[in-house]
Write a protein that holds these residues in place. Structure first.
Motif, PDB file in Angstrom:
ATOM      1  N   ASP A   1     -15.621   4.084   2.892  1.00  0.00           N
ATOM      2  CA  ASP A   1     -15.336   5.093   3.927  1.00  0.00           C
ATOM      3  C   ASP A   1     -13.971   5.737   3.712  1.00  0.00           C
ATOM      4  OD1 ASP A   1     -17.662   4.589   5.257  1.00  0.00           O
ATOM      5  OD2 ASP A   1     -16.771   3.362   6.836  1.00  0.00           O
ATOM      6  N   VAL A   2     -12.965   4.895   3.512  1.00  0.00           N
ATOM      7  CA  VAL A   2     -11.614   5.439   3.496  1.00  0.00           C
ATOM      8  C   VAL A   2     -11.365   6.218   2.207  1.00  0.00           C
ATOM      9  CG1 VAL A   2     -10.479   3.338   2.669  1.00  0.00           C
ATOM     10  CG2 VAL A   2      -9.181   4.951   3.993  1.00  0.00           C
TER      11      VAL A   2
ATOM     12  N   TYR B   1     -16.898  -3.465  -0.629  1.00  0.00           N
ATOM     13  CA  TYR B   1     -16.483  -3.479   0.775  1.00  0.00           C
ATOM     14  C   TYR B   1     -16.692  -2.104   1.399  1.00  0.00           C
ATOM     15  CZ  TYR B   1     -13.159  -3.555   4.733  1.00  0.00           C
ATOM     16  OH  TYR B   1     -12.562  -3.450   5.967  1.00  0.00           O
TER      17      TYR B   1
ATOM     18  N   THR C   1     -15.909  -0.477   4.189  1.00  0.00           N
ATOM     19  CA  THR C   1     -14.889   0.359   4.826  1.00  0.00           C
ATOM     20  C   THR C   1     -13.897   0.907   3.795  1.00  0.00           C
ATOM     21  OG1 THR C   1     -15.190  -1.079   6.733  1.00  0.00           O
ATOM     22  CG2 THR C   1     -13.495   0.559   6.924  1.00  0.00           C
TER      23      THR C   1
ATOM     24  N   ASP D   1      -6.028   2.167   2.778  1.00  0.00           N
ATOM     25  CA  ASP D   1      -5.869   3.552   3.235  1.00  0.00           C
ATOM     26  C   ASP D   1      -4.699   4.228   2.519  1.00  0.00           C
ATOM     27  OD1 ASP D   1      -6.442   5.746   5.190  1.00  0.00           O
ATOM     28  OD2 ASP D   1      -4.412   5.300   5.835  1.00  0.00           O
TER      29      ASP D   1
ATOM     30  N   GLN E   1      -6.567  -3.307   5.502  1.00  0.00           N
ATOM     31  CA  GLN E   1      -7.227  -2.015   5.635  1.00  0.00           C
ATOM     32  C   GLN E   1      -6.212  -0.887   5.441  1.00  0.00           C
ATOM     33  OE1 GLN E   1     -10.543  -1.618   5.957  1.00  0.00           O
ATOM     34  NE2 GLN E   1     -10.220   0.576   5.716  1.00  0.00           N
ATOM     35  N   GLN E   2      -5.022  -1.044   5.997  1.00  0.00           N
ATOM     36  CA  GLN E   2      -4.014   0.003   5.800  1.00  0.00           C
ATOM     37  C   GLN E   2      -3.544   0.067   4.352  1.00  0.00           C
ATOM     38  OE1 GLN E   2       0.074  -0.073   7.429  1.00  0.00           O
ATOM     39  NE2 GLN E   2      -0.385   1.923   8.276  1.00  0.00           N
TER      40      GLN E   2
END
Lengths: 396, 396
Positions: free
Chosen positions: A130-131, A125, A127, A105, A101-102
């Motif tokens: 979202d990011v 995906y 998320t 990001d 996830q990072q």
């Protein structure tokens, strides 16, 4: 106090997926909604032994500040892992992040300005959506079929958006569909990335968990021009709680990632990195992956058999050769929430497809997870879900 | 491949502080440059025991995905810690982050748009400057004296920048100066924050390590209007390698932080959180803090005595009552790099003051750290540094 939030903060506090997962967490509910590994397979004993060694031999280093790039021992270990994906590289091409996830990001932070175009698989995906959105992304979705992203649609998207900054793809056992991009499409995607000079972010959390078909080379392994950034993680093959993911890219990019990483959280948990490196030294990860693959395959087969047995005619689904998810399409449903509600009324949870799309959604779609439900319970859950689908299809 | 980076990515790969720390890492060099805790005080045995308990009792949970807000056990434990700072609150006001650095990063992401004004102490924590800048911050520095930020200067800054989004402050044992804001200035700062309706980000990594003077209430403990966001960390009182920091704020804000945190890295390392919670259950953290305080005090006294003995007349410095840093001002020096070079020629490293300033720097300033050098070596290092200062002052 009046709060003045940045434009990155979503105006609404509504978190539809969070709400779904909360509902799905009710012990009465059988949840096919989450994306959790089977915790009974976590090698707790072996991780404990690795931790013991770390505390005995390098306890101080494991508790001290560390390098933003990650500890050399673990970067070294990961070179063997990425070789499985056909990637021959060295530790200068690797940075550790606080989970994949990072990595996503930091990629968004590095490559996106307000209005930058990100090309994504439709669906993708959630998320990541979202990011990327929080860094100002405008999404262009590319339709998929069972062979992955459609390459003619991708080329059109690139022609329409020559200034696109990123193509984000999960080529193997994609989240949410479970689909795998064929070799010929992988090659074509690389040609297009090169032709239109666009970076590709290849996300590969599930690739190691394959029970059928042949291993396909990663995009990164065929990348001759430095267009591909590759992301891997220990979350699906060892333990997500450790938050260990890595980026493989050109050293020039790793330098930038490392600077952005330093701003974001200085460095990844030292103790977790040392424990993971020691775990790899003491154990055969491939044996462990074989156990995971075997259990998930068993659960997937039970789910597939139950689907074939109970789901109404006309409902279609993907046929994953590995990973954790499958994708279901119910014809003639305009509001997927109705499906979710009907299922929940029977104490079964799924994730409606909507949040997985960058812009336009395909109604009547949803994601099912099989890795985290015991094999004895799956058939009953699918049966009740089938009743819910039938009810909604009958009403239309 | 042509890379199209976002505006957030620094144009240059030059990392002056990174370069300094690399040079300072040479075993020949005595480094007063870093900001590391003394690793010989890390309670390796106790952390190992806590880890053993975690693996025995909740190994699966510690290796599984977790909540973006942090595990309830650790949020509960931290309520006792913040009570020491005068903050009476509940677990709904607390979120765990991947170290305080991430708390700063998420705050920047939440509150700053391109051109937003951030008011900072001059000088301030340099990696906060980096991260706020990456979200578009424009800095307004407020002069300090030995009593902390000057309140008349702060009011002028607020009058000139009524749209300022954040006041970032480290009120206790500030990095890089070691200075502590007096109680009357704390109260005044809160009045001003309220009057001009600006959020205050209170960063308190060092507050627990006090050997002199009275404990002062945190800004958050006196905040009646929700203007203060408080950040704490285990990095200085337990172990930075675990990357565990927390935010205390109104539940409305914690909700936003949790959403941003989910995008950034899903959640903080579960294993580290469980180990820390268990460590607190099995040990008296105050006893451990007393050990740290006693050793740092000893080292600071040796450094201070050596400074008084060897530094040339006219050189001034802060007088920290705790923490890890002190700040030195050499009169008549226009290029601080010359000081750094002269010290390094004598195998001593310090951090020149420049990167700690948001905009205009004060030449001739530098930061010294005493926590990470053995007491037997400090005097010799200070003596050599004094020679370097003398040389530079003579040349002017």
């Amino acid at each position: 106090m009046t709060y003045h939030f940045s434009n990155r903060v979503p105006k609404s506090d509504v978190d539809p997926v969070g709400d779904i997962l909360k509902v799905a967490g009710d012990p009465k509910v059988m949840s096919f909604a989450g994306g959790l590994p089977a915790p009974e397979l976590f090698p707790v004993e072996q991780v404990k032994r690795a931790a013991d060694t770390v505390f005995e031999q390098k306890g101080q280093a494991a508790l001290q500040y560390g390098s933003s790039k990650g500890i050399p021992e673990l970067r070294q270990v990961i070179l063997d892992r990425v070789k499985v994906e056909g990637i021959e590289t060295d530790a200068d091409h690797v940075m550790f992040a606080t989970g994949s996830q990072q990595s996503i990001d930091l990629t968004g932070k590095m490559f996106l300005d307000e209005g930058s175009v990100v090309i994504v698989e439709d669906p993708t995906y959630l998320t990541a959506v979202d990011v990327f959105r929080s860094y100002g992304a405008r999404f262009v979705g590319v339709a998929m079929d069972e062979e992955g992203m459609k390459m003619d649609a991708l080329e059109l998207a690139l022609q329409d958006n020559p200034e696109a900054r990123l193509i984000y793809t999960i080529p193997t056992f994609q989240n949410p569909t479970g689909r795998t991009m064929t070799l010929s499409r992988r090659k074509r995607l690389l040609e297009l990335a090169e032709k239109y000079d666009v970076m590709v972010l290849e996300d590969n959390p599930y690739g190691a968990i394959r029970w059928e078909g042949e291993n396909l080379p990663s995009l990164k392994s065929m990348d001759k021009t430095g267009h591909v950034i590759y992301m891997g993680t220990l979350s699906k093959i060892l333990a997500p709680g450790l938050r260990l993911g890595w980026v493989v890219a050109e050293p020039e990019l790793i330098k930038k990632y490392t600077m952005m990483k330093q701003s974001a959280d200085l460095h990844t948990d030292s103790l977790a990195q040392y424990i993971a490196a020691e775990y790899f030294a003491q154990n055969d990860i491939n044996e462990h992956i074989a156990k995971i693959t075997s259990l998930y395959h068993k659960r997937e087969q039970i789910m597939m058999n139950a689907i074939d047995k109970y789901f109404p005619a006309g409902v279609t689904h993907s046929n994953p050769e590995g990973g954790m998810f499958l994708w279901v399409m119910v014809p003639g449903v305009n509001d997927t929430q109705v499906l979710f509600d009907a299922a929940l009324a029977r104490n079964v949870a799924i994730v409606p497809g909507d949040p997985f799309f960058g812009n336009e959604t395909i109604p009547g779609t949803f994601r099912m997870n099989y890795s985290n439900t015991h094999e004895d319970k799956i058939e009953d859950g699918v049966k009740r879900l089938a009743e819910a689908i039938e009810e909604v299809m009958d009403k239309k």
